[in-house]
Design an enzyme around this catalytic site. Structure first.
Site, PDB file in Angstrom:
ATOM      1  N   GLY A 281       3.650   2.882 -10.021  1.00 62.92           N
ATOM      2  CA  GLY A 281       4.553   1.907  -9.399  1.00 62.92           C
ATOM      3  C   GLY A 281       4.789   2.217  -7.939  1.00 62.92           C
ATOM      4  N   ASN A 282       5.767   1.581  -7.358  1.00 59.29           N
ATOM      5  CA  ASN A 282       6.099   1.863  -5.955  1.00 59.29           C
ATOM      6  C   ASN A 282       7.599   1.687  -5.752  1.00 59.29           C
ATOM      7  OD1 ASN A 282       6.665  -0.967  -4.940  1.00 59.29           O
ATOM      8  ND2 ASN A 282       4.620  -1.198  -5.840  1.00 59.29           N
ATOM      9  N   ARG A 283       8.054   1.962  -4.549  1.00 61.75           N
ATOM     10  CA  ARG A 283       9.496   2.043  -4.314  1.00 61.75           C
ATOM     11  C   ARG A 283      10.146   0.709  -3.937  1.00 61.75           C
ATOM     12  NH1 ARG A 283      10.130   6.153   0.198  1.00 61.75           N
ATOM     13  NH2 ARG A 283      12.260   5.384   0.081  1.00 61.75           N
ATOM     14  N   SER A 284       9.426  -0.366  -3.981  1.00 65.69           N
ATOM     15  CA  SER A 284      10.030  -1.628  -3.545  1.00 65.69           C
ATOM     16  C   SER A 284      11.150  -2.072  -4.494  1.00 65.69           C
ATOM     17  CB  SER A 284       8.948  -2.712  -3.492  1.00 65.69           C
ATOM     18  OG  SER A 284       9.545  -3.924  -3.140  1.00 65.69           O
TER      19      SER A 284
END
Ligand code: CTP
Length: 440
Positions: A248-251
């Site tokens: 995933g990512n931090r958005s």
């Protein structure tokens, strides 16, 4: 002090209109009330009569004992036509609560009650305060009707979020609080509503400015996106490794949600494809939840045909595990692990390839350091976009999961730096540029 005509329609939130009338009369305003028949199941006309000191009207054919006058004003000698005289004498017409049914009627111009015919006859400012269950508020039919009211010049005072009348339900749809509603009316009447609430000009952006609450509709916000369908992607996709783990990512989705909320406040019909966003839905938008890049691709592809403006704010995974495990991978017996990744489809590039004339496409780019704008310009050309919004992710306190951002908007015409500000203000700057690139 002003003459306020209040139209009450039939929902449980009608009790809040009693408080609104109390506040308004205490503040020195002269108030008259018209009610639908259904609203009288919730609040009896006697209650409003007692507080306003004036009779309440329901039926268009019912003679008005005060002949259209407001409390304290001299009464005319001739008998007036109620729905015409009352709005003619009013400085503002406030419809609160406005049920989904009432809004549908107003949007189509039906004059089936005194509340509705007064709306059609009004040439004073009209404020509409919707109140309903959140599922009804988010239904495309309601969104269409609300957008139509805005196009027709009504000022929609957005409902708030919180506990709803039906037990255990939370969400958008609570009618604006009486204090907020009165403040909105007074701001409209004093002409301070639009600029005091949300500056829309990019050059007005600056650090530390006040931020409107996410999704709030400032009374008097210019409806410069009315008639447009805006598709926004927001959040970050998650690509499964196994049944419990993902890449995933931090958005957080804050930037995309701010664009969606501001576009809706400016009159657009808005669809948000939301990848794993843990925030309340932006008011007045249709939200399509997705998890993976592939789901986001499908949801965007479906909405894109009718889209006028695409704002691709989601952080879409560029790679995903080739072969995710159906169950949970056990660590026992392993000293390490390699996960093979494959490229995902570039959704923006794919949509850009099938764009039709009249569509405006805005991409985002998370860049680090000096070459940020140069990289974005390359992306603008390669992906065939109208604008790329560059986040410099090397700056502390902005971009990921922050309430503020600072961006550079790169277009064919040049670059424009937008100083650090609340994401809603950045959103307005992006939407302003969209309008410029559409020639409006
Ligand atoms: N995007 C997309 N589909 C992907 C990846 C990205 O639609 N599979 C969109 C994003 O929503 C964003 C823009 O493309 O609007 C970002 O472009 P990208 O080339 O991925 O830029 P960066 O994420 O900044 O990555 P890179 O470092 O590779 O340039």
């Amino acid at each position: 002090m002003a003459r306020l005509l209040l139209g009450v329609t039939g929902g449980i939130a009608a009790y809040k209109s009693i408080l609104f009338v109390r506040l308004a009369t205490k503040a020195g305003h002269q108030v008259r009330v018209v009610q639908t028949e259904t609203s009288q199941r919730f609040v009896a006309p006697e209650t409003f009569r007692a507080i306003t000191g004036a009779p309440v009207l329901t039926d268009e054919f019912e003679p008005d004992p005060m002949r259209g006058a407001f409390p304290g004003d001299p009464q005319p000698t001739h008998a007036a036509i109620s729905h015409l005289a009352l709005v003619e004498n009013a400085d503002a017409y406030v419809i609160a609560p406005a049920t989904a049914n009432a809004i549908a009627g107003l949007a189509t111009g039906r004059a089936d009650s005194l509340v509705a015919s007064a709306y059609l006859a009004a040439d004073c400012p009209v404020l509409v305060a919707p109140a309903m269950n959140h599922r009804m508020w988010h239904h495309p039919a309601t969104l269409r009707n609300v957008a139509r009211l805005r196009e027709d010049g009504a000022i929609v005072v957005d409902p708030g979020s919180g506990a709803l009348a039906s037990k255990g339900e939370h969400g958008d749809g609570r009618v604006a609080e009486p204090e907020e509603l009165l403040a909105a009316v007074e701001a409209v009447l004093s002409g301070t509503a639009p600029s005091a609430a949300v500056p829309t000009g990019p050059l007005e952006l600056g650090p530390g400015g006040a931020s409107p609450s996410e999704g709030s509709l400032a009374p008097g916000t210019p409806q410069d996106l009315a008639g447009l369908h805006v598709l926004v992607s927001a959040g970050g996709t998650r690509e499964p490794i196994d049944a419990v783990r993902f890449v995933g990512n931090r958005s957080s989705g804050r930037m995309g949600y701010a664009v969606a909320a501001r576009a809706a406040a400016r009159g657009a019909r808005v669809t948000v494809v939301a990848a794993n966003v843990g925030l309340p839905d932006p008011a007045g938008c249709t939200v399509v939840p997705v998890a993976t890049a592939e789901e986001l691709r499908a949801a965007c592809a479906e909405a894109f045909g009718s889209t006028d403006v695409l704002v691709m704010a989601a952080a879409v995974a560029d790679f995903r595990p080739v072969d995710p495990e159906a169950g949970k991978i056990k660590k026992q017996g392993r000293t390490g692990m390699t996960i093979e990744l494959e490229a995902t489809v570039d959704v923006l590039l794919e949509l850009s390839a099938r764009r039709r004339p009249g569509q405006t496409l805005v991409g985002f780019a998370a860049e680090h350091g000096d070459q940020a704008v140069a990289h974005a310009r390359e992306k603008l050309t390669r992906k065939g976009l109208d604008a790329v919004v560059v986040n410099d992710v090397s700056q502390p306190g902005i971009a990921f999961d922050a309430t503020d951002n600072a961006v550079t908007i790169v277009t064919a015409g040049g670059d424009r730096a937008v100083a650090r500000a609340a994401k809603e203000r950045i959103a307005d700057a992006i939407l302003d540029d969209v309008l410029v690139s559409r020639g409006g």
